[in-house]
Enzyme design. Structure first.
Site, mmCIF file in Angstrom:
data_model
loop_
_atom_site.group_PDB
_atom_site.id
_atom_site.type_symbol
_atom_site.label_atom_id
_atom_site.label_comp_id
_atom_site.label_asym_id
_atom_site.label_seq_id
_atom_site.Cartn_x
_atom_site.Cartn_y
_atom_site.Cartn_z
ATOM 1 N N GLY A 107 0.848 -1.190 0.000
ATOM 2 C CA GLY A 107 0.000 0.000 0.000
ATOM 3 C C GLY A 107 0.876 1.229 0.000
ATOM 4 N N LYS A 148 2.735 -6.464 8.306
ATOM 5 C CA LYS A 148 2.861 -5.235 7.509
ATOM 6 C C LYS A 148 4.018 -4.426 8.084
ATOM 7 C CE LYS A 148 -0.295 -1.599 7.161
ATOM 8 N NZ LYS A 148 -1.540 -1.095 6.619
ATOM 9 N N GLU A 178 4.355 -2.487 3.307
ATOM 10 C CA GLU A 178 4.491 -3.687 2.489
ATOM 11 C C GLU A 178 4.042 -4.844 3.367
ATOM 12 O OE1 GLU A 178 8.542 -2.135 0.297
ATOM 13 O OE2 GLU A 178 8.640 -3.258 2.179
ATOM 14 N N VAL A 179 3.240 -5.726 2.788
ATOM 15 C CA VAL A 179 2.694 -6.810 3.601
ATOM 16 C C VAL A 179 3.343 -8.130 3.183
ATOM 17 C CG1 VAL A 179 0.593 -7.981 4.325
ATOM 18 C CG2 VAL A 179 0.559 -5.528 3.864
ATOM 19 N N ASP A 223 -7.327 -1.973 8.308
ATOM 20 C CA ASP A 223 -6.776 -0.618 8.198
ATOM 21 C C ASP A 223 -7.504 0.402 9.087
ATOM 22 O OD1 ASP A 223 -5.446 1.672 7.496
ATOM 23 O OD2 ASP A 223 -5.236 1.091 5.407
ATOM 24 N N ASP A 256 -12.646 5.217 7.093
ATOM 25 C CA ASP A 256 -11.892 4.965 5.855
ATOM 26 C C ASP A 256 -12.338 3.642 5.235
ATOM 27 O OD1 ASP A 256 -10.064 5.570 3.883
ATOM 28 O OD2 ASP A 256 -8.333 4.797 4.963
ATOM 29 N N GLY A 293 -6.247 3.070 10.566
ATOM 30 C CA GLY A 293 -5.440 4.283 10.726
ATOM 31 C C GLY A 293 -6.249 5.524 11.052
HETATM 32 N N1 LIG Z 1 -3.660 -9.483 6.512
HETATM 33 C C1 LIG Z 1 -3.397 -9.536 5.211
HETATM 34 N N2 LIG Z 1 -3.391 -10.712 4.567
HETATM 35 C C2 LIG Z 1 -3.130 -10.780 3.241
HETATM 36 N N3 LIG Z 1 -2.877 -9.709 2.473
HETATM 37 C C3 LIG Z 1 -2.872 -8.504 3.054
HETATM 38 C C4 LIG Z 1 -3.129 -8.346 4.447
HETATM 39 N N4 LIG Z 1 -3.072 -7.029 4.752
HETATM 40 C C5 LIG Z 1 -2.797 -6.407 3.605
HETATM 41 N N5 LIG Z 1 -2.676 -7.275 2.584
HETATM 42 C C6 LIG Z 1 -2.370 -6.964 1.185
HETATM 43 O O1 LIG Z 1 -1.461 -5.871 1.159
HETATM 44 C C7 LIG Z 1 -2.030 -4.774 0.459
HETATM 45 C C8 LIG Z 1 -1.588 -3.485 1.119
HETATM 46 O O2 LIG Z 1 -1.971 -3.472 2.486
HETATM 47 P P1 LIG Z 1 -2.584 -2.182 3.189
HETATM 48 O O3 LIG Z 1 -3.687 -1.673 2.327
HETATM 49 O O4 LIG Z 1 -2.913 -2.519 4.589
HETATM 50 O O5 LIG Z 1 -1.332 -1.221 3.147
HETATM 51 P P2 LIG Z 1 -1.365 0.341 3.423
HETATM 52 O O6 LIG Z 1 -0.003 0.885 3.147
HETATM 53 O O7 LIG Z 1 -1.945 0.613 4.770
HETATM 54 O O8 LIG Z 1 -2.388 0.776 2.311
HETATM 55 P P3 LIG Z 1 -3.142 2.124 2.128
HETATM 56 O O9 LIG Z 1 -2.477 2.675 0.941
HETATM 57 O O10 LIG Z 1 -4.568 1.688 1.867
HETATM 58 O O11 LIG Z 1 -3.002 2.914 3.381
HETATM 59 C C9 LIG Z 1 -3.531 -5.028 0.506
HETATM 60 O O12 LIG Z 1 -4.183 -4.477 -0.586
HETATM 61 C C10 LIG Z 1 -3.627 -6.530 0.466
HETATM 62 O O13 LIG Z 1 -3.573 -6.989 -0.873
#
Ligand SMILES: Nc1ncnc2c1ncn2[C@@H]1O[C@H](COP(=O)(O)OP(=O)(O)OP(=O)(O)O)[C@@H](O)[C@H]1O
Length: 568
Positions: A118, A138, A122-123, A250, A232, A252
């Site tokens: 995201g 994450k 990075e997850v 999420d 959100d 946040g």
């Molecule tokens: N618990 C999880 N299990 C599997 N995949 C996940 C998980 N959490 C996140 N992901 C994958 O990782 C991607 C990015 O995660 P996330 O959206 O939480 O990151 P972020 O940086 O907070 O994003 P954003 O830009 O929405 O703030 C998600 O779209 C999803 O595909």
């Protein structure tokens, strides 16, 4: 009618959210995004839109001087537990040894690869060395560049921990800070609802939309009844488990309703309410008002988007019309009157006109679909448990019988590890001083993760992307209702194997799903098979061009093996 609509709209246009940029003016058919760019699409808090992030050339590594984050040592924090799960219990259960020159992450987890990215993080899919289970971790996309950035990440973790567990809320496990980055450990899911929707065939999908609505209303009812608002809610922030259950994630921007009266440490200004994605934002948030009804509105927009398989506008006339209570009839005409009426209620312009989550759940139409949804989920989860049991029985049965050299049993060899050959975050702490390139969003950052997994992939970034794509697609279900299309239980150590088994049981009819899994394993090991294409032949996996007999016992062919025995 359109004249009447236009005149109403032009009378009282709403102010635009502060962060509006590159606004998409109207509704359009769903676009497919690159799975490893930001999952949130046009989230305003990102520095650039997702579409741009993969069209721009990668940044060249900096050779001349160290980045600021490396010069100022205050970001090089030691391991600091942030969640009570780590501070209260005898935390790392003896696995973590702070005297070792290895990060907490590397000592406690085996990194199984990147599953998503995201704007902020990075997850990674990981296996815990403490309990053997699979989780998602994450990690902040880069070292904190200041207090605000750190606060935002820590707030997400602390908010998540505050929420009582619920079957439609992503399970929080732990959070910690190390070397200037935040790590949040949660349950592992298959994919996000956004990616899942983008893989669907064009056209309306009302049954799926009802299922999503029921799951997310339950999640909202839980949050609201505990005095929280999400602020959100959007498909990118919803995850899908292997059984197809939706989990809201999420947190946040989560707010406690009491925060209005008390001194909230984080959100104070009117603009702070506009941090969410403008496409799903309730109109009252622009006036600095928020409440449970704002989440109901965002859920309404999300369901509209998912039911009609469209992109909702993030500005312009279409955005204004939606906030005046006008649904895009050219897309919604294909929906039943029942769903249209529920959407109309959820998208009422005034928050006081919108029903609460529990009122929506008690509507006869919603109750009917919720009952069906529960049955589907129960069935899917029971099948996964059954598949898991069968797999364990066969696995241990074969291991027990293997010394007897029975002719119908394949020769037992130890299962091949599905982990990369080198721990991808090995030296995470030491790298901070030795690696020069550190841009969080550039692909080179991942060369740390995937370096030496496949010599063919290393030189070309585009191939590395291919590798990541196959990685992503291992967890992205194919089109159709997710209920019948996922394979494995989320948090058991035998995750991938069960996935293959449930494929045989008809739960995962996606040949590409498992094919990519097979490809992934090949690529990770850097074996010759990594370049060969896979295809499904009957119930067995055949590597095209691979004529050598498969010597190892794999769950994929166990079922067919037993069928053959029975036939004999
Ligand atoms: N618990 C999880 N299990 C599997 N995949 C996940 C998980 N959490 C996140 N992901 C994958 O990782 C991607 C990015 O995660 P996330 O959206 O939480 O990151 P972020 O940086 O907070 O994003 P954003 O830009 O929405 O703030 C998600 O779209 C999803 O595909």
């Amino acid at each position: 009618m359109s004249v009447a609509v236009q005149s109403t709209v032009s009378k009282a246009p709403l102010p635009l959210p502060t962060y509006f940029s590159l606004a998409e003016q109207s509704f359009s058919l769903k676009k497919r995004r690159h799975p490893f760019t930001s999952s949130s699409g046009s989230n305003s808090s990102c520095s650039f839109p997702a579409e741009l992030s993969h069209s721009l050339p990668p940044l060249t590594p900096t050779k001349g001087c160290l980045s600021l984050s490396r010069v100022f040592a205050q970001h090089e924090s030691p391991w600091t537990p942030l969640s009570s799960s780590l501070t209260i219990s005898p935390s790392p259960n003896s696995v973590y040894d702070p005297s070792k020159h290895l990060s907490y992450f590397n000592q406690c987890f085996t990194n199984l690869g990147l599953v998503g990215r995201g704007c902020f993080g990075e997850v990674y899919k990981v296996q815990s060395k403490i309990d053997g289970r699979l989780y998602a971790v994450k990690r902040s996309a880069h070292r904190f560049r200041g207090k605000n950035e750190r606060d935002r990440s820590v707030r997400e973790a602390r908010n998540h921990e505050r929420i009582c567990p619920h079957s439609h809320i992503l399970d929080f496990v732990a959070a910690w800070e190390e070397a200037g980055r935040l790590y949040i450990q949660t349950e592992l899911c298959s994919t996000s609802l956004l990616l899942h929707a983008e893989n669907k065939a064009p056209g309306t999908d009302e049954p799926a939309a009802w299922a999503y609505l029921c799951d997310l209303l339950s999640a909202l009812e839980h949050l609201h009844s505990h005095g929280f608002v999400h602020l959100d809610l959007k498909p990118a922030n919803v995850l899908i488990t292997d059984s197809g259950r939706l989990k809201l994630g999420d947190f946040g921007l989560l707010m406690e309703l009491n925060d209005l009266n008390t001194e909230s440490p984080y959100l104070k200004a009117k603009e702070d309410f506009q941090e969410g994605d403008p496409r799903y934002m309730a109109p009252e948030l622009l006036r600095g008002e928020y409440g449970p009804a704002s989440d109901v509105f965002s859920l309404g927009v999300s369901i509209l988007e998912l039911a009609c398989n469209i992109e909702v506008p993030n500005g312009g006339e279409g955005w204004q019309q939606l906030r005046q209570g006008h649904l895009p009839s050219e897309f919604t005409n294909g929906l039943s009157a029942e769903l249209q009426s529920v959407l109309r209620m959820m998208l009422a312009p005034k928050p006081t006109q919108r029903p609460s989550a529990s009122e929506l759940l008690s509507l006869p139409s919603v109750r009917k679909h919720r009952w069906k949804r529960r049955c589907c989920l129960m069935f899917a989860e029971a099948m996964l448990t059954l598949a898991s049991l069968c797999q364990s029985v066969v696995y241990f049965g074969c291991r027990l019988l293997s010394p007897f050299n029975l002719p119908f049993l394949p020769r037992w060899t130890a299962p091949r590890p599905c982990t990369p050959p080198r721990d991808s975050w090995e030296g995470d702490l030491t790298l901070s001083l030795t690696t020069v390139h550190s841009d969080p969003c550039s692909p080179q950052d991942d060369s740390v993760v995937f370096a030496d997994t496949d010599p063919e992939l290393s030189p070309a970034f585009s191939r590395r992307v291919t590798s990541r794509l196959s990685l992503e697609s291992t967890s992205t279900p194919l089109s159709g209702s997710p209920v019948h299309k996922h394979g494995s239980h989320v948090s058991t150590p035998t995750h991938s194997a069960i996935g293959d088994w449930s494929c045989h049981l008809g739960l995962t009819p996606s040949s590409t799903h498992s094919a990519n899994k097979s490809q992934l394993h090949g690529e990770r090991r850097g074996s010759p098979s990594s370049t060969k294409s896979t295809r499904l032949c009957g119930r067995n996996w055949i590597l095209a061009g691979d004529t050598s007999p498969r010597s190892s016992l794999e769950p994929k062919n166990l079922l067919s093996l037993f069928e053959e025995i029975t036939a004999e």
